[in-house]
Design a protein around this motif. Structure first.
Motif, PDB file in Angstrom:
ATOM      1  N   VAL A  75       0.914  -1.215  -0.235  1.00 51.86           N
ATOM      2  CA  VAL A  75       0.108  -0.191   0.037  1.00 51.86           C
ATOM      3  C   VAL A  75       0.471   1.229   0.416  1.00 51.86           C
ATOM      4  O   VAL A  75       2.311   1.328   0.675  1.00 51.86           O
ATOM      5  CB  VAL A  75      -0.872  -0.132   1.111  1.00 51.86           C
ATOM      6  N   ARG A  76       0.945   2.272  -0.511  1.00 59.70           N
ATOM      7  CA  ARG A  76       1.212   3.310  -1.257  1.00 59.70           C
ATOM      8  C   ARG A  76       0.400   4.349  -0.859  1.00 59.70           C
ATOM      9  O   ARG A  76      -0.983   4.636  -0.285  1.00 59.70           O
ATOM     10  CB  ARG A  76       1.123   4.055  -2.294  1.00 59.70           C
ATOM     11  N   THR A  77       0.604   5.283   0.440  1.00 58.26           N
ATOM     12  CA  THR A  77      -0.821   6.701   0.603  1.00 58.26           C
ATOM     13  C   THR A  77      -0.743   7.821  -0.152  1.00 58.26           C
ATOM     14  O   THR A  77       0.240   8.040  -0.855  1.00 58.26           O
ATOM     15  CB  THR A  77       0.452   7.367   2.054  1.00 58.26           C
ATOM     16  N   LYS A  78      -1.513   7.911  -0.795  1.00 57.49           N
ATOM     17  CA  LYS A  78      -1.618   9.445  -1.096  1.00 57.49           C
ATOM     18  C   LYS A  78      -3.653  10.081  -0.944  1.00 57.49           C
ATOM     19  O   LYS A  78      -3.948   9.655  -0.270  1.00 57.49           O
ATOM     20  CB  LYS A  78      -3.101   8.380  -3.048  1.00 57.49           C
ATOM     21  N   ARG A  79      -2.721  10.969  -0.775  1.00 53.50           N
ATOM     22  CA  ARG A  79      -4.358  12.372  -0.698  1.00 53.50           C
ATOM     23  C   ARG A  79      -4.801  12.732  -1.715  1.00 53.50           C
ATOM     24  O   ARG A  79      -4.445  13.336  -2.626  1.00 53.50           O
ATOM     25  CB  ARG A  79      -2.828  13.558   0.255  1.00 53.50           C
ATOM     26  N   VAL A  80      -6.542  13.065  -1.232  1.00 57.50           N
ATOM     27  CA  VAL A  80      -7.633  13.018  -2.006  1.00 57.50           C
ATOM     28  C   VAL A  80      -8.385  13.646  -2.028  1.00 57.50           C
ATOM     29  O   VAL A  80      -9.287  13.098  -0.585  1.00 57.50           O
ATOM     30  CB  VAL A  80      -7.840  11.364  -2.509  1.00 57.50           C
ATOM     31  N   GLY A  81      -8.856  14.710  -1.789  1.00 61.80           N
ATOM     32  CA  GLY A  81      -9.366  16.021  -1.673  1.00 61.80           C
ATOM     33  C   GLY A  81      -9.414  15.735   0.160  1.00 61.80           C
ATOM     34  O   GLY A  81     -10.261  16.058   1.105  1.00 61.80           O
TER      35      GLY A  81
END
Length: 156
Positions: A75-81
């Motif tokens: 898993v990779r962290t991604k910032r969405v909204g």
């Protein structure tokens, strides 16, 4: 898309088994530039593997352990909204190799009371049988990726 790495250092094959993977493993095990100590520990671990498994070629056990421990997803962290999502992604082969070596060495270092060569040998034998702490780490990574499968559509 990732850009191509231009100057990647390629480890020379090790002296005894002529394996590039084993050379990388020795480099990963090495602390404070003490490569001879790391080599000695790995070669003694291979002797222990020969005795315990009865296999005359411990490199097969090593390759099987590396293959078994390598994760397919992470898993990779991604910032969405304004929210952070753990997005499952496939692991590239180079990273798979690096992670598997790192996890095997970390599992061996976590065991206390034995010499390093015995700890490495035990962990490699367990990993080749799909057991041990490094395999548990891989399974935890896969479970995390499976649990966050719903966010796969955010992948970039």
């Amino acid at each position: 898309m990732r850009r191509k790495v231009k100057n990647r250092n390629i480890a020379q094959p090790d002296l005894v088994y002529n394996s590039q993977k084993l050379s990388k493993f020795i480099n990963c095990l090495m602390w404070s530039g003490k490569k001879n100590a790391a080599r000695k520990a790995v070669y003694q671990a291979f002797e222990i593997i020969k005795e315990k498994t009865g296999n005359p070629n411990p490199l097969e056990v090593f390759d099987l352990a590396i293959k078994n421990v390598g994760p397919l997803l992470e898993v990779r962290t991604k910032r969405v909204g304004g929210a952070n999502y753990q997005i499952p992604k496939e692991v590239r082969p180079e990273r798979r190799l690096t992670l598997s070596m790192r996890w095997i060495i970390a599992a061996a270092r976590a065991k206390k009371g034995l010499s390093m060569d015995k700890r490495i040998a035990d962990e490699l034998i367990l990993a080749s049988k799909n057991e041990g702490a490094a395999i548990k780490k891989r399974d935890d990574t896969h479970k995390m990726a499976e649990a966050n499968k719903a966010f796969a559509h955010f992948a970039w």
